[in-house]
Motif scaffolding. Structure first.
Motif, PDB file in Angstrom:
ATOM      1  N   ALA A 135       0.799  -1.225   0.000  1.00 56.28           N
ATOM      2  CA  ALA A 135       0.000   0.000   0.000  1.00 56.28           C
ATOM      3  C   ALA A 135       0.829   1.271   0.000  1.00 56.28           C
ATOM      4  N   ASN A 136       0.473   2.181  -0.899  1.00 53.83           N
ATOM      5  CA  ASN A 136       1.066   3.522  -0.952  1.00 53.83           C
ATOM      6  C   ASN A 136       0.000   4.540  -0.542  1.00 53.83           C
ATOM      7  N   PRO A 137       0.322   5.827  -0.498  1.00 51.66           N
ATOM      8  CA  PRO A 137      -0.679   6.833  -0.091  1.00 51.66           C
ATOM      9  C   PRO A 137      -1.947   6.817  -0.938  1.00 51.66           C
ATOM     10  N   GLU A 138      -1.808   6.544  -2.221  1.00 49.54           N
ATOM     11  CA  GLU A 138      -2.979   6.507  -3.095  1.00 49.54           C
ATOM     12  C   GLU A 138      -3.959   5.423  -2.654  1.00 49.54           C
ATOM     13  N   ILE A 139      -3.428   4.268  -2.288  1.00 53.16           N
ATOM     14  CA  ILE A 139      -4.280   3.174  -1.826  1.00 53.16           C
ATOM     15  C   ILE A 139      -4.945   3.532  -0.503  1.00 53.16           C
ATOM     16  N   VAL A 140      -4.188   4.152   0.397  1.00 57.67           N
ATOM     17  CA  VAL A 140      -4.760   4.563   1.681  1.00 57.67           C
ATOM     18  C   VAL A 140      -5.901   5.558   1.458  1.00 57.67           C
ATOM     19  N   MET A 141      -5.701   6.503   0.560  1.00 63.13           N
ATOM     20  CA  MET A 141      -6.749   7.488   0.265  1.00 63.13           C
ATOM     21  C   MET A 141      -7.977   6.816  -0.319  1.00 63.13           C
ATOM     22  N   ARG A 142      -7.775   5.794  -1.134  1.00 67.63           N
ATOM     23  CA  ARG A 142      -8.927   5.084  -1.714  1.00 67.63           C
ATOM     24  C   ARG A 142      -9.723   4.368  -0.626  1.00 67.63           C
ATOM     25  N   THR A 143      -9.026   3.821   0.374  1.00 66.07           N
ATOM     26  CA  THR A 143      -9.751   3.161   1.465  1.00 66.07           C
ATOM     27  C   THR A 143     -10.581   4.170   2.245  1.00 66.07           C
ATOM     28  N   ARG A 144     -10.114   5.405   2.270  1.00 58.39           N
ATOM     29  CA  ARG A 144     -10.862   6.463   2.964  1.00 58.39           C
ATOM     30  C   ARG A 144     -12.112   6.855   2.192  1.00 58.39           C
ATOM     31  N   ASP A 145     -12.022   6.804   0.869  1.00 58.39           N
ATOM     32  CA  ASP A 145     -13.127   7.240   0.015  1.00 58.39           C
ATOM     33  C   ASP A 145     -14.108   6.132  -0.335  1.00 58.39           C
ATOM     34  N   GLU A 146     -13.633   4.875  -0.289  1.00 57.10           N
ATOM     35  CA  GLU A 146     -14.466   3.758  -0.733  1.00 57.10           C
ATOM     36  C   GLU A 146     -14.521   2.679   0.353  1.00 57.10           C
ATOM     37  N   TYR A 182      -1.542  -9.081   5.536  1.00 61.45           N
ATOM     38  CA  TYR A 182      -0.499  -8.089   5.781  1.00 61.45           C
ATOM     39  C   TYR A 182      -0.670  -6.900   4.844  1.00 61.45           C
ATOM     40  N   VAL A 183      -0.532  -5.702   5.400  1.00 55.17           N
ATOM     41  CA  VAL A 183      -0.491  -4.486   4.582  1.00 55.17           C
ATOM     42  C   VAL A 183       0.915  -3.922   4.732  1.00 55.17           C
ATOM     43  N   VAL A 184       1.627  -3.863   3.632  1.00 56.53           N
ATOM     44  CA  VAL A 184       3.039  -3.478   3.615  1.00 56.53           C
ATOM     45  C   VAL A 184       3.191  -2.009   3.216  1.00 56.53           C
ATOM     46  N   PRO A 185       4.057  -1.257   3.896  1.00 60.61           N
ATOM     47  CA  PRO A 185       4.258   0.159   3.553  1.00 60.61           C
ATOM     48  C   PRO A 185       5.101   0.341   2.296  1.00 60.61           C
ATOM     49  N   ASP A 186       4.429   0.348   1.153  1.00 58.35           N
ATOM     50  CA  ASP A 186       5.101   0.571  -0.128  1.00 58.35           C
ATOM     51  C   ASP A 186       4.806   2.005  -0.556  1.00 58.35           C
ATOM     52  N   GLY A 187       5.668   2.916  -0.196  1.00 56.61           N
ATOM     53  CA  GLY A 187       5.448   4.327  -0.513  1.00 56.61           C
ATOM     54  C   GLY A 187       6.143   5.201   0.515  1.00 56.61           C
ATOM     55  N   ALA A 188       6.966   6.123   0.025  1.00 57.09           N
ATOM     56  CA  ALA A 188       7.692   7.002   0.942  1.00 57.09           C
ATOM     57  C   ALA A 188       6.735   7.828   1.791  1.00 57.09           C
ATOM     58  N   GLY A 189       5.580   8.199   1.209  1.00 54.80           N
ATOM     59  CA  GLY A 189       4.606   9.005   1.941  1.00 54.80           C
ATOM     60  C   GLY A 189       4.073   8.308   3.177  1.00 54.80           C
ATOM     61  N   VAL A 239       5.736   6.098   5.010  1.00 48.67           N
ATOM     62  CA  VAL A 239       6.804   6.141   6.013  1.00 48.67           C
ATOM     63  C   VAL A 239       6.889   7.530   6.643  1.00 48.67           C
ATOM     64  N   MET A 240       6.783   8.568   5.815  1.00 46.66           N
ATOM     65  CA  MET A 240       6.800   9.940   6.324  1.00 46.66           C
ATOM     66  C   MET A 240       5.629  10.181   7.269  1.00 46.66           C
ATOM     67  N   ALA A 241       4.465   9.668   6.916  1.00 47.69           N
ATOM     68  CA  ALA A 241       3.273   9.840   7.748  1.00 47.69           C
ATOM     69  C   ALA A 241       3.452   9.178   9.110  1.00 47.69           C
ATOM     70  N   SER A 242       4.107   8.021   9.126  1.00 41.55           N
ATOM     71  CA  SER A 242       4.328   7.326  10.403  1.00 41.55           C
ATOM     72  C   SER A 242       5.214   8.154  11.332  1.00 41.55           C
ATOM     73  N   MET A 286      -0.708  13.612   2.327  1.00 37.52           N
ATOM     74  CA  MET A 286       0.246  14.270   3.208  1.00 37.52           C
ATOM     75  C   MET A 286      -0.380  15.490   3.892  1.00 37.52           C
ATOM     76  N   ILE A 287      -1.187  16.242   3.166  1.00 38.18           N
ATOM     77  CA  ILE A 287      -1.853  17.418   3.757  1.00 38.18           C
ATOM     78  C   ILE A 287      -2.762  16.982   4.911  1.00 38.18           C
ATOM     79  N   ARG A 288      -3.500  15.910   4.686  1.00 36.72           N
ATOM     80  CA  ARG A 288      -4.413  15.422   5.724  1.00 36.72           C
ATOM     81  C   ARG A 288      -3.633  14.948   6.954  1.00 36.72           C
ATOM     82  N   MET A 289      -2.482  14.329   6.723  1.00 38.87           N
ATOM     83  CA  MET A 289      -1.666  13.882   7.851  1.00 38.87           C
ATOM     84  C   MET A 289      -1.115  15.066   8.626  1.00 38.87           C
ATOM     85  N   VAL A 290      -0.699  16.117   7.917  1.00 38.39           N
ATOM     86  CA  VAL A 290      -0.190  17.321   8.581  1.00 38.39           C
ATOM     87  C   VAL A 290      -1.292  17.973   9.413  1.00 38.39           C
TER      88      VAL A 290
END
Length: 247
Positions: A46-57, A69-76, A78-81, A239-243
């Motif tokens: 999962a990358n940020p795009e996938i996380v956002m889709r789970t929020r919308d759908e 297992y959900v694996v952190p595939d995406g720099a965003g 890791v940054m969010a964590s 990233m904006i939502r995390m901030v």
């Protein structure tokens, strides 16, 4: 998640539980033992795009939550964590997992099935994989241009009895297919690998090591493939939502 009790260290980001371990820990402590015991397994990279889709759908979120297992595939991710003071140990790119699984499958005599990508891409990729891993058992291949409700595709894959099924249909299609049909298989590791087939086929080049080291692979891909801008904007929104959440 079905096996959440077995995963002691997780980080929740926008209600999605990511594994918090290194790639080596994930493979050696979880994936390789499950392959050895023929225990079915569903992995979402999962990358940020996938996380956002789970929020919308909601339906898609339920599919991701069904994964083992959900694996952190995406720099965003890791940054969010780090923003929530629960830093993930490392980013685990889906392509790197693919390479490790191919190496392990060749060494252990496990069979792999390749599902997804354009027809010319998979026709080019499989010979490249054979060349790179000459002793790998390839159960079969199928391009990604088929209807998800076409059960005949699934029946053909089941008949090959694969140990690992790489699904490169893109999100949300790849996770939807796995969720829909995994219960019909008696064994197998099922993992969504996005554009990995294109890279293996030589159609797309990975970012240079320095870009990857500094978590800038996303920028390299954007510069090389401007059509990814819409997806990139989803990552920016993430990233904006995390901030805002941190504030």
């Amino acid at each position: 998640m079905p096996n959440e009790s077995n995963i002691k260290n997780q980080v929740s980001i926008m209600d999605i539980d990511f594994i918090n371990m290194t790639k080596s820990e994930f493979l050696h402590d979880h994936i390789y033992p499950r392959l050895s015991s023929e225990d079915k397994c569903f992995v979402v990279t999962a990358n940020p795009e996938i996380v956002m889709r789970t929020r919308d759908e909601a339906a898609y979120k339920a599919i991701v939550e069904k994964a083992d297992y959900v694996v952190p595939d995406g720099a965003g991710v890791v940054m969010a964590s780090k923003m929530i003071n629960k830093p993930l140990k490392e980013r685990i790119p889906g392509f790197e997992l693919t390479i490790s699984l191919l190496e392990h499958a060749e060494a252990q005599g496990l069979s792999c099935y390749f599902l997804g990508a354009k027809e010319y891409v998979i026709e080019k990729m499989v010979p490249e994989v054979k060349k790179r891993y000459p002793n790998l058992k390839i159960a079969g291949q199928q391009h990604g241009f088929f209807a998800l409700d076409d059960s005949s595709v699934t029946e053909e894959i089941i008949a090959t009895k694969p140990d690992v099924v790489f699904v490169a249909l893109g999100s949300p299609r790849q996770e939807t297919w796995i969720s829909k049909y995994i219960d019909q298989f008696s064994k197998g590791l099922f993992i969504g690998v996005g554009g990995s087939f294109d890279v293996l086929a030589g159609e797309v080049k990975r970012a240079p090591d320095k870009w990857i080291k500094y978590n800038l692979e996303w920028l390299y891909r954007l510069l090389k493939e401007p059509f990814r801008l819409k997806r990139f904007l989803k990552s920016i929104e993430f990233m904006i939502r995390m901030v805002l959440k941190r504030k």
